[in-house]
Design a protein around this motif. Sequence first.
Motif, PDB file in Angstrom:
ATOM      1  N   ILE A 253      -6.278   2.800  -3.661  1.00 24.14           N
ATOM      2  CA  ILE A 253      -7.102   2.644  -2.467  1.00 24.14           C
ATOM      3  C   ILE A 253      -8.301   1.763  -2.776  1.00 24.14           C
ATOM      4  CG2 ILE A 253      -8.628   3.885  -0.910  1.00 24.14           C
ATOM      5  CD1 ILE A 253      -6.644   6.057  -0.773  1.00 24.14           C
TER       6      ILE A 253
ATOM      7  N   ALA B 262      -1.180  11.196 -10.879  1.00 22.86           N
ATOM      8  CA  ALA B 262      -1.052  10.958  -9.440  1.00 22.86           C
ATOM      9  C   ALA B 262      -2.432  10.836  -8.798  1.00 22.86           C
ATOM     10  CB  ALA B 262      -0.262  12.086  -8.793  1.00 22.86           C
ATOM     11  N   MET B 263      -3.356  11.708  -9.197  1.00 18.77           N
ATOM     12  CA  MET B 263      -4.719  11.642  -8.662  1.00 18.77           C
ATOM     13  C   MET B 263      -5.346  10.283  -8.970  1.00 18.77           C
ATOM     14  SD  MET B 263      -5.810  14.672  -7.502  1.00 18.77           S
ATOM     15  CE  MET B 263      -4.372  14.690  -6.540  1.00 18.77           C
TER      16      MET B 263
ATOM     17  N   VAL C 229       2.473   9.296  -6.403  1.00 25.26           N
ATOM     18  CA  VAL C 229       1.789  10.531  -6.014  1.00 25.26           C
ATOM     19  C   VAL C 229       2.795  11.670  -5.843  1.00 25.26           C
ATOM     20  CG1 VAL C 229       0.444  11.623  -4.199  1.00 25.26           C
ATOM     21  CG2 VAL C 229      -0.149   9.363  -4.966  1.00 25.26           C
ATOM     22  N   ILE C 230       3.914  11.373  -5.186  1.00 25.88           N
ATOM     23  CA  ILE C 230       4.929  12.420  -4.976  1.00 25.88           C
ATOM     24  C   ILE C 230       5.495  12.862  -6.322  1.00 25.88           C
ATOM     25  CG2 ILE C 230       7.166  12.908  -3.942  1.00 25.88           C
ATOM     26  CD1 ILE C 230       6.461  10.966  -1.736  1.00 25.88           C
TER      27      ILE C 230
ATOM     28  N   SER D  37       0.828  -1.202   0.000  1.00 29.02           N
ATOM     29  CA  SER D  37       0.000   0.000   0.000  1.00 29.02           C
ATOM     30  C   SER D  37       0.866   1.258   0.000  1.00 29.02           C
ATOM     31  CB  SER D  37      -0.941   0.009   1.203  1.00 29.02           C
ATOM     32  OG  SER D  37      -0.200   0.097   2.390  1.00 29.02           O
ATOM     33  N   LEU D  38       2.185   1.102   0.237  1.00 26.97           N
ATOM     34  CA  LEU D  38       3.064   2.268   0.216  1.00 26.97           C
ATOM     35  C   LEU D  38       3.488   2.625  -1.202  1.00 26.97           C
ATOM     36  CD1 LEU D  38       5.435   1.501   3.181  1.00 26.97           C
ATOM     37  CD2 LEU D  38       3.401   2.891   3.148  1.00 26.97           C
TER      38      LEU D  38
ATOM     39  N   VAL E 151       2.079   3.492  -3.738  1.00 23.05           N
ATOM     40  CA  VAL E 151       1.435   4.617  -4.398  1.00 23.05           C
ATOM     41  C   VAL E 151       2.153   5.939  -4.101  1.00 23.05           C
ATOM     42  CG1 VAL E 151      -0.195   5.027  -2.539  1.00 23.05           C
ATOM     43  CG2 VAL E 151      -0.789   5.670  -4.832  1.00 23.05           C
ATOM     44  N   TYR E 152       2.910   5.991  -3.001  1.00 27.51           N
ATOM     45  CA  TYR E 152       3.518   7.273  -2.639  1.00 27.51           C
ATOM     46  C   TYR E 152       4.503   7.764  -3.679  1.00 27.51           C
ATOM     47  CZ  TYR E 152       1.284   7.663   1.770  1.00 27.51           C
ATOM     48  OH  TYR E 152       0.331   7.815   2.709  1.00 27.51           O
TER      49      TYR E 152
ATOM     50  N   SER F 275      -3.730   7.387  -6.890  1.00 29.76           N
ATOM     51  CA  SER F 275      -4.078   7.236  -5.476  1.00 29.76           C
ATOM     52  C   SER F 275      -5.491   6.690  -5.324  1.00 29.76           C
ATOM     53  CB  SER F 275      -3.895   8.553  -4.733  1.00 29.76           C
ATOM     54  OG  SER F 275      -4.547   9.580  -5.396  1.00 29.76           O
ATOM     55  N   ALA F 276      -6.435   7.179  -6.138  1.00 27.45           N
ATOM     56  CA  ALA F 276      -7.801   6.669  -6.021  1.00 27.45           C
ATOM     57  C   ALA F 276      -7.870   5.200  -6.414  1.00 27.45           C
ATOM     58  CB  ALA F 276      -8.736   7.493  -6.895  1.00 27.45           C
TER      59      ALA F 276
END
Lengths: 205, 348
Positions: free
Chosen positions: B160, B152-153, B137-138, B130-131, B133-134, B156-157
């Motif tokens: 999750i 990135a948007m 996103v970053i 689950s990490l 995605v960072y 993240s969606a």
Amino acid sequence: MIHVIAFYLFAVMTIASGAITILARNPVHSVLWLILAFFNAAGLMVLAGAEFIAMLLVIVYVGAVAVLFLFVVMMLDIDFTELRAGFIRNFPLGIAIALVLLAEIVLGVGAYRAGALELGTSDGSAAPAMGTTNIEAVGALLYGRYLFLFEVAGIILLVAMIGAIVLTHRQRSGVRGQNVSKQIARRPDEATVNVKPEVGKGVQL
Amino acid sequence: MTAFFQSLGMSHDWAWFVATIASILLIALPVMITVAMMIYMDRKVWAAINLRRGPNVVGPFGLLQTFADAFKVILQETIIPSASNKGLFLIAPIVTFTVALLAWAVIPFNSGAVLADVNVGLLYIFAVSSLGVYGVVIAGWASNSKYPFFSAMRASAQMISYEVSIGFVIICVVLWAGTFNMNDIILAQKGHGLGIVNAYAFNLLLFPIWVVFFISSLAETARVPFDLTEAESELVAGYQTEYSSMSFALFWLGEYANILLMCFLNAILFFGGWLPPIDWEPLYLVPGWIWLFAKVFFMFFLFSWVMATVPRYRYDQLMRLGWKVFLPMSLIFVVVISGYLMATGHFV
């Protein structure tokens, strides 16, 4: 030895990243430092032998909550001068909150120095079960001893979730949604027409 | 391995330290080489399905193509956009790559061949995956550019949404195996199907759950048909648009290392990991890691096959599948499976 080094590493990192979270100018940086703080807190949990809680901390806070945080904060359009403008106005409130937090820390340290709190019953029946794994111990307590409290917590969360959906749900008219089962059920012969128009004549649609 | 270094005359603590470093290298380096070979296999499979030849110039049968690509990329100039957030821009690929390597600590390659045999192994993998995605996103935010930000948007969606159903799938497996330890989950599958087949997938209740898991792992690794984070027709190259050289290579390797990890998870959770497919004594003579790798390559072939044949989903379809199909389905299966296990007295 290695425990002590690891503890101080995680503890210092937790406090430092927590401090930078509120000191950082950029809100996205703040969230990222907050994530680092969560991560180091999980490390402290591992040191305390609570590996299940540590994993949950990473899954729930780092993996889900902080992603949503970041998601929202990234889209904020923040004007820093406007943020500073409210400084004097919010100053008394800030001082009041700081005093409350200070009092809590002093009380907490005082209570800690007065001796550890007696948790559970005197015959030690609520003491952590030794020799079983974290997950088994938590499971045995949650689904045995505290089953009803656990279910009540579940129902409260369910009600809160439904409440949030009801409050934010908008019924909009005139929205053309897609009915997927209808789309899948469409066959070529009802969707397309095969015509052979004569030369010079159009096609009636 | 600690014992081996102790026999060289080290104290226990130092022996443990050196042994751990050695095992980390022993896992990470083969993983990287496997990733290089996987990229080659991926391209060969697509080529075969498209009736092309695929890479066949560099090295015998084009085997060294990935290394050539990697060298080309490394020798390029690293470009940092002047409007980007430089620190985060450079950290993002490192985060992706590091997180992609973290989860390998608890993967059992053979009976007992695991770096950290922890009780919460499966939870650890779930937490680490689950990490992932960072990094995306970053990268998307730090690039300070439209397309990476959209990507990135979306990422993240998407992550999750699909992690929710992956969580329920994991609960189903854990209910049946009764443990979170990866090795014990594999051992619990011994003779599971009719006393012959060593696989949870050979079970009417767990097979649909495996299908959910397989599709969710495609979505979790942003593979086709769920590669909306780098949909080139809409987002140029997604979150990687502004990246070049080594930082791009790190994304690329991290992404494939994640895909390899998901293949391992499919093989371990549902196909018996390092156990032979059939519970028959002579098959146990073959080393366990050969069985594991055979299963992993089969899984990866499925991944490539999907990539070569399935068109990309639309974003609303992706969300619908995650929340309206997989979530209720996996929830119902959690209830059905736990009910079945209670009724048959599995928990005693």
